[in-house]
Design a protein around this motif. Structure first.
Motif, PDB file in Angstrom:
ATOM      1  N   ARG A  58     -19.189  88.582  82.452  1.00 35.74           N
ATOM      2  CA  ARG A  58     -20.506  87.984  82.626  1.00 35.74           C
ATOM      3  C   ARG A  58     -20.583  87.209  83.946  1.00 35.74           C
ATOM      4  O   ARG A  58     -21.582  87.268  84.665  1.00 35.74           O
ATOM      5  CB  ARG A  58     -20.838  87.072  81.448  1.00 35.74           C
ATOM      6  N   GLU A  59     -19.525  86.499  84.292  1.00 32.46           N
ATOM      7  CA  GLU A  59     -19.482  85.772  85.564  1.00 32.46           C
ATOM      8  C   GLU A  59     -19.520  86.735  86.752  1.00 32.46           C
ATOM      9  O   GLU A  59     -20.185  86.475  87.748  1.00 32.46           O
ATOM     10  CB  GLU A  59     -18.236  84.898  85.643  1.00 32.46           C
ATOM     11  N   ALA A  60     -18.790  87.840  86.644  1.00 37.77           N
ATOM     12  CA  ALA A  60     -18.799  88.839  87.720  1.00 37.77           C
ATOM     13  C   ALA A  60     -20.204  89.408  87.906  1.00 37.77           C
ATOM     14  O   ALA A  60     -20.672  89.579  89.039  1.00 37.77           O
ATOM     15  CB  ALA A  60     -17.802  89.956  87.427  1.00 37.77           C
ATOM     16  N   LEU A  61     -20.888  89.688  86.812  1.00 37.96           N
ATOM     17  CA  LEU A  61     -22.254  90.195  86.883  1.00 37.96           C
ATOM     18  C   LEU A  61     -23.180  89.147  87.491  1.00 37.96           C
ATOM     19  O   LEU A  61     -24.002  89.470  88.350  1.00 37.96           O
ATOM     20  CB  LEU A  61     -22.742  90.595  85.492  1.00 37.96           C
ATOM     21  N   ALA A  62     -23.040  87.904  87.090  1.00 37.89           N
ATOM     22  CA  ALA A  62     -23.895  86.842  87.619  1.00 37.89           C
ATOM     23  C   ALA A  62     -23.670  86.656  89.117  1.00 37.89           C
ATOM     24  O   ALA A  62     -24.630  86.453  89.874  1.00 37.89           O
ATOM     25  CB  ALA A  62     -23.622  85.538  86.879  1.00 37.89           C
ATOM     26  N   GLN A  63     -22.437  86.737  89.563  1.00 40.96           N
ATOM     27  CA  GLN A  63     -22.151  86.600  90.990  1.00 40.96           C
ATOM     28  C   GLN A  63     -22.753  87.764  91.773  1.00 40.96           C
ATOM     29  O   GLN A  63     -23.282  87.577  92.876  1.00 40.96           O
ATOM     30  CB  GLN A  63     -20.654  86.502  91.232  1.00 40.96           C
ATOM     31  N   ARG A  64     -22.676  88.935  91.226  1.00 45.95           N
ATOM     32  CA  ARG A  64     -23.250  90.118  91.894  1.00 45.95           C
ATOM     33  C   ARG A  64     -24.764  89.991  92.016  1.00 45.95           C
ATOM     34  O   ARG A  64     -25.346  90.251  93.067  1.00 45.95           O
ATOM     35  CB  ARG A  64     -22.870  91.370  91.097  1.00 45.95           C
ATOM     36  N   VAL A  65     -25.416  89.549  90.932  1.00 46.24           N
ATOM     37  CA  VAL A  65     -26.866  89.373  90.947  1.00 46.24           C
ATOM     38  C   VAL A  65     -27.247  88.272  91.932  1.00 46.24           C
ATOM     39  O   VAL A  65     -28.213  88.411  92.693  1.00 46.24           O
ATOM     40  CB  VAL A  65     -27.384  89.056  89.524  1.00 46.24           C
ATOM     41  N   ASP A  66     -26.486  87.186  91.953  1.00 43.92           N
ATOM     42  CA  ASP A  66     -26.767  86.094  92.877  1.00 43.92           C
ATOM     43  C   ASP A  66     -26.638  86.544  94.333  1.00 43.92           C
ATOM     44  O   ASP A  66     -27.484  86.204  95.171  1.00 43.92           O
ATOM     45  CB  ASP A  66     -25.827  84.922  92.600  1.00 43.92           C
ATOM     46  N   ALA A  67     -25.606  87.306  94.636  1.00 41.38           N
ATOM     47  CA  ALA A  67     -25.407  87.793  96.004  1.00 41.38           C
ATOM     48  C   ALA A  67     -26.565  88.705  96.430  1.00 41.38           C
ATOM     49  O   ALA A  67     -27.070  88.592  97.552  1.00 41.38           O
ATOM     50  CB  ALA A  67     -24.081  88.536  96.122  1.00 41.38           C
ATOM     51  N   ARG A  68     -26.994  89.577  95.536  1.00 41.89           N
ATOM     52  CA  ARG A  68     -28.119  90.465  95.866  1.00 41.89           C
ATOM     53  C   ARG A  68     -29.404  89.670  96.060  1.00 41.89           C
ATOM     54  O   ARG A  68     -30.207  89.967  96.947  1.00 41.89           O
ATOM     55  CB  ARG A  68     -28.314  91.510  94.766  1.00 41.89           C
ATOM     56  N   GLY A  73     -33.497  87.443  99.687  1.00 40.76           N
ATOM     57  CA  GLY A  73     -34.206  86.273 100.202  1.00 40.76           C
ATOM     58  C   GLY A  73     -34.044  86.124 101.698  1.00 40.76           C
ATOM     59  O   GLY A  73     -35.006  85.780 102.409  1.00 40.76           O
ATOM     60  N   GLU A  74     -32.850  86.399 102.198  1.00 45.62           N
ATOM     61  CA  GLU A  74     -32.613  86.331 103.645  1.00 45.62           C
ATOM     62  C   GLU A  74     -33.439  87.381 104.385  1.00 45.62           C
ATOM     63  O   GLU A  74     -34.024  87.096 105.435  1.00 45.62           O
ATOM     64  CB  GLU A  74     -31.128  86.505 103.948  1.00 45.62           C
ATOM     65  N   ARG A  75     -33.491  88.586 103.840  1.00 47.53           N
ATOM     66  CA  ARG A  75     -34.292  89.640 104.470  1.00 47.53           C
ATOM     67  C   ARG A  75     -35.777  89.277 104.456  1.00 47.53           C
ATOM     68  O   ARG A  75     -36.497  89.514 105.426  1.00 47.53           O
ATOM     69  CB  ARG A  75     -34.060  90.976 103.771  1.00 47.53           C
ATOM     70  N   GLU A  77     -37.069  86.224 104.436  1.00 43.38           N
ATOM     71  CA  GLU A  77     -37.280  85.169 105.419  1.00 43.38           C
ATOM     72  C   GLU A  77     -37.254  85.722 106.847  1.00 43.38           C
ATOM     73  O   GLU A  77     -38.029  85.292 107.705  1.00 43.38           O
ATOM     74  CB  GLU A  77     -36.234  84.067 105.268  1.00 43.38           C
ATOM     75  N   GLU A  78     -36.377  86.684 107.092  1.00 42.88           N
ATOM     76  CA  GLU A  78     -36.293  87.308 108.412  1.00 42.88           C
ATOM     77  C   GLU A  78     -37.600  88.026 108.745  1.00 42.88           C
ATOM     78  O   GLU A  78     -38.137  87.888 109.851  1.00 42.88           O
ATOM     79  CB  GLU A  78     -35.118  88.281 108.455  1.00 42.88           C
ATOM     80  N   ARG A  79     -38.120  88.789 107.795  1.00 42.80           N
ATOM     81  CA  ARG A  79     -39.387  89.492 108.017  1.00 42.80           C
ATOM     82  C   ARG A  79     -40.544  88.515 108.212  1.00 42.80           C
ATOM     83  O   ARG A  79     -41.407  88.725 109.057  1.00 42.80           O
ATOM     84  CB  ARG A  79     -39.680  90.435 106.847  1.00 42.80           C
ATOM     85  N   ARG A  80     -40.537  87.453 107.439  1.00 44.37           N
ATOM     86  CA  ARG A  80     -41.608  86.468 107.554  1.00 44.37           C
ATOM     87  C   ARG A  80     -41.575  85.765 108.905  1.00 44.37           C
ATOM     88  O   ARG A  80     -42.606  85.536 109.522  1.00 44.37           O
ATOM     89  CB  ARG A  80     -41.504  85.441 106.425  1.00 44.37           C
ATOM     90  N   SER A  81     -40.370  85.457 109.382  1.00 37.20           N
ATOM     91  CA  SER A  81     -40.261  84.809 110.688  1.00 37.20           C
ATOM     92  C   SER A  81     -40.696  85.755 111.811  1.00 37.20           C
ATOM     93  O   SER A  81     -41.272  85.314 112.798  1.00 37.20           O
ATOM     94  CB  SER A  81     -38.853  84.301 110.929  1.00 37.20           C
ATOM     95  N   ARG A  82     -40.422  87.057 111.665  1.00 37.96           N
ATOM     96  CA  ARG A  82     -40.879  88.024 112.669  1.00 37.96           C
ATOM     97  C   ARG A  82     -42.400  88.115 112.681  1.00 37.96           C
ATOM     98  O   ARG A  82     -43.012  88.263 113.727  1.00 37.96           O
ATOM     99  CB  ARG A  82     -40.281  89.405 112.409  1.00 37.96           C
ATOM    100  N   GLU A  83     -43.032  88.016 111.500  1.00 39.68           N
ATOM    101  CA  GLU A  83     -44.501  88.044 111.439  1.00 39.68           C
ATOM    102  C   GLU A  83     -45.078  86.802 112.097  1.00 39.68           C
ATOM    103  O   GLU A  83     -46.114  86.876 112.743  1.00 39.68           O
ATOM    104  CB  GLU A  83     -44.955  88.118 109.986  1.00 39.68           C
ATOM    105  N   ASP A  84     -44.413  85.643 111.928  1.00 40.01           N
ATOM    106  CA  ASP A  84     -44.915  84.412 112.530  1.00 40.01           C
ATOM    107  C   ASP A  84     -44.885  84.483 114.044  1.00 40.01           C
ATOM    108  O   ASP A  84     -45.755  83.920 114.710  1.00 40.01           O
ATOM    109  CB  ASP A  84     -44.102  83.206 112.042  1.00 40.01           C
TER     110      ASP A  84
END
Length: 86
Positions: A58-68, A73-75, A77-84
């Motif tokens: 369960r911890e391994a699954l949670a870490q995988r979901v968190d990483a994704r 979220g980073e992608r 934010e990157e797209r949003r900053s490019r639009e700005d």
């Protein structure tokens, strides 16, 4: 995806094992099994058992979901900053 398959498979196996044990005990004690009662008890027992026995998957699954989620979220934010900038 592998973590999801492993965790789900282990949950199913744990439920089926609980179902077999509960129905076996019920048949030994009462002579016939109430299917609804057997399913409910097996479901509760497998849920409690999975909380303790399947902590590592369960911890391994949670870490995988968190990483994704972080990468998504980073992608975003990157797209949003490019639009700005435009």
């Amino acid at each position: 995806m592998k973590e999801f398959a492993v965790y789900t498979g282990l949950r199913i196996v744990l439920f089926l094992a609980s179902l077999g044990v509960v129905s076996g005990i019920w048949l030994l004690v009462a002579g016939e099994a109430n299917l609804l009662g057997v399913f409910v008890i097996a479901f509760v027992l497998s849920g409690i058992g999975s909380f303790y026995l399947l902590n590592a998957p369960r911890e391994a699954l949670a870490q995988r979901v968190d990483a994704r989620a972080r990468r998504a979220g980073e992608r975003f934010e990157e797209r949003r900053s490019r639009e700005d900038v435009d």
